[in-house]
Scaffold this active site. Structure first.
Site, mmCIF file in Angstrom:
data_model
loop_
_atom_site.group_PDB
_atom_site.id
_atom_site.type_symbol
_atom_site.label_atom_id
_atom_site.label_comp_id
_atom_site.label_asym_id
_atom_site.label_seq_id
_atom_site.Cartn_x
_atom_site.Cartn_y
_atom_site.Cartn_z
ATOM 1 N N HIS A 249 0.857 -1.197 0.000
ATOM 2 C CA HIS A 249 0.000 0.000 0.000
ATOM 3 C C HIS A 249 0.887 1.238 0.000
ATOM 4 C CE1 HIS A 249 -3.793 2.115 1.880
ATOM 5 N NE2 HIS A 249 -3.112 2.929 1.066
ATOM 6 N N HIS B 97 1.189 4.778 -2.522
ATOM 7 C CA HIS B 97 0.791 5.568 -3.702
ATOM 8 C C HIS B 97 2.067 6.215 -4.218
ATOM 9 C CE1 HIS B 97 -3.541 5.394 -2.589
ATOM 10 N NE2 HIS B 97 -3.008 5.235 -1.385
ATOM 11 N N GLU C 169 -11.178 3.526 6.069
ATOM 12 C CA GLU C 169 -10.139 4.445 6.543
ATOM 13 C C GLU C 169 -10.874 5.548 7.310
ATOM 14 O OE1 GLU C 169 -8.107 6.623 3.436
ATOM 15 O OE2 GLU C 169 -6.459 7.239 4.755
HETATM 16 N N1 ADE Z 1 -4.648 8.657 -2.036
HETATM 17 C C1 ADE Z 1 -3.412 8.739 -1.543
HETATM 18 N N2 ADE Z 1 -3.413 8.375 -0.256
HETATM 19 C C2 ADE Z 1 -4.682 8.061 0.091
HETATM 20 C C3 ADE Z 1 -5.318 7.614 1.270
HETATM 21 N N3 ADE Z 1 -4.651 7.416 2.399
HETATM 22 N N4 ADE Z 1 -6.647 7.407 1.236
HETATM 23 C C4 ADE Z 1 -7.333 7.604 0.116
HETATM 24 N N5 ADE Z 1 -6.785 8.021 -1.025
HETATM 25 C C5 ADE Z 1 -5.461 8.242 -1.057
HETATM 26 ZN ZN ZN Z 2 -3.779 4.753 0.435
#
Ligand code: ADE
Ligand code: ZN
Length: 354
Positions: A31, A33, A214
Site C-alpha cells: 500500500h 501511492h 479508513e
Molecule cells: N490517495 C493517496 N493516499 C490516500 C489515502 N490514504 N486514502 C485515500 N486516497 C489516497
Molecule cells: Zn492509500
C-alpha cells in the site's frame, strides 16, 4: 528450539535485538501511492525542470504545510504536489527514488498504486505515466533485485464514467499493471458507485483492491467485498466497529493493508499508542504494515514499523514475524513465490533465534 507453531523460539530473541531485526527482515509493501512518495525536494526540482509555478516559496514552506486534519486536507496538497509531473523521466525519477528507499528498508517486493486521472486530467497522456513507471520497475528489478507490480487506482471523487474512460485508455498497457484499486475521498463515495467498472475489470482478469474503512464506515468494507469483490482491503481499520465483519475478514483471510503513520497524520487515530494494530492481529486478521504516502506522513516502511512498535509495547517479535509473513501471503505474487518468500522470513527469524 522452535516452538510447534512458530519457526523460531521467541524467547531466544532479546527485545533489544528486535528493532534491527525488523529493519533487515525481508518484507513486501502493498500500500504505497507512488505520487505520495514525491518528496518536497523532488517537487521543487521537477517544478524548476518543467517551469511549473508552485504556491510555496521553499521546500521548508511546503513541508510546513503538511499539517493535516483529515483525509481531504491531505488530498488537496497531494494533488497539488503531483502537478509537477509532466514527462516520462519525471515519473521514472519519482518511482526510482521510492524503490531505492524501499530496498534500503528490506522491501523485496512492492505492489504500487498510481493515480492516472490525476495526470490525464492535466493533459499528461496515460502512456507518459505508464512508460516512466515501467522503466523504473525494470531498473528496480535489474539493479535492486526488487520486484514491482503496479495497481491502477480510480479516483472515487470522480464519476464511474470517468473511471471507464481511464480503463479504456489503460487497456493498451494492460500488461504493465496487475490490478485496479479505489482511492481518494472516501466519505460520500461508497464502493457501489463503481460496481460496473469493477465488474469489467474482473472480466479482464485484473486483481481488485479498494480503500475502505479508513474514514468511511464498516459498511464500505462490506460493499468493497460484496459489490467490488475486493481481494484485499486498503486500511480497513474501522472494521473493528463491527465484530461480525472482523470475524468474516478473519475467516476469509482477507488481508488489510494498514498504514499506521498515515492513520496518525490523517487523525484516524489520536496517537500511535491508540493504534489498533495489535487488536487487528489478535483478531486473527491478515494485517500488514505499509507506508501509504511516505513523503507526506513522515516515513517509509521501516519508520512505520519502528514507530508503531515503539508506541505499542504489546507488539513483540512474534508480531514482527507475523506482519512480515502476512505481507508475503497478502501479495499477488504467484503462490510458489509467496511460499518461498514466507520461508525466507521464517529462515530470517530462525537464524536470529533458532
Ligand atoms: N490517495 C493517496 N493516499 C490516500 C489515502 N490514504 N486514502 C485515500 N486516497 C489516497
Ligand atoms: Zn492509500
Amino acid at each position: 528450539m522452535a516452538s510447534s507453531s512458530l519457526p523460531f523460539d521467541p524467547a531466544r530473541i532479546a527485545p533489544e535485538a528486535l528493532p534491527a531485526l525488523i529493519e533487515r527482515c525481508p518484507k513486501a509493501e502493498l500500500h504505497i501511492h507512488i505520487e505520495g512518495s514525491l518528496e518536497p525536494e523532488l517537487i521543487f526540482e521537477l517544478a524548476q525542470r518543467n517551469r511549473v509555478a508552485l504556491p510555496y516559496a521553499s521546500v521548508e514552506a511546503l513541508r510546513a504545510a503538511y499539517a493535516f486534519t483529515d483525509l481531504q486536507s491531505f488530498l488537496d496538497i497531494y494533488y497539488a504536489g503531483a502537478s509537477v509531473l509532466l514527462t516520462e523521466e519525471d515519473f521514472e525519477d519519482m518511482a526510482l527514488a521510492y524503490f531505492h528507499r524501499a530496498a534500503a528498508d528490506g522491501v523485496v517486493h512492492a505492489e504500487v498504486f498510481f493515480d492516472p486521472q490525476t495526470h490525464t486530467a492535466r493533459g499528461v497522456p496515460f502512456a507518459t505515466v505508464m512508460n516512466g513507471l515501467t522503466r523504473a520497475a525494470d531498473i528496480a528489478l535489474g539493479e535492486l533485485g526488487m520486484s514491482v507490480s503496479y495497481i491502477l487506482c480510480f479516483l472515487r471523487h470522480l464519476s464511474e464514467e470517468d473511471a471507464f474512460a481511464t480503463l479504456e485508455e489503460a487497456l493498451p498497457y494492460r500488461r504493465h499493471f496487475i490490478g485496479v484499486g479505489l482511492d481518494s475521498s472516501e466519505r460520500g463515495h461508497p464502493p457501489e458507485k463503481f460496481a460496473r467498472v469493477f465488474a469489467r475489470c474482473r472480466e479482464l482478469g485484473l486483481h481488485i483492491v479498494a480503500h475502505a474503512g479508513e474514514e468511511g464506515p464498516p459498511a464500505y468494507i462490506e460493499a468493497a467485498l460484496d459489490v467490488l469483490k475486493a481481494e484485499r482491503i486498503d486500511h480497513g481499520v474501522r472494521c473493528l466497529e463491527d465484530p461480525a465483519l472482523v470475524a468474516r475478514l478473519a475467516r476469509e483471510r482477507v488481508p488489510l493493508t494498514v498504514c499506521p503513520l498515515s492513520n496518525l497524520k490523517l487523525c484516524v487515530v489520536p496517537t500511535l499508542a491508540a493504534h489498533p494494530m495489535k487488536r487487528l492481529l489478535d483478531a486473527g486478521l491478515v494485517a500488514t504494515v505499509n507506508s501509504d504516502d511516505p513523503a507526506y506522513f513522515g516515513g517509509y516502511l521501516n519508520r512505520n514499523f519502528s514507530e508503531t512498535f515503539g508506541a505499542l509495547p504489546s507488539l513483540g517479535v512474534v508480531e514482527a514475524w507475523r506482519l512480515a509473513r502476512n505481507s508475503m501471503e497478502a501479495s499477488f505474487l504467484p503462490v510458489g513465490t509467496r511460499r518461498e518468500l514466507g520461508q525466507q522470513v521464517d529462515a530470517f527469524f530462525a537464524a536470529a533465534g533458532g
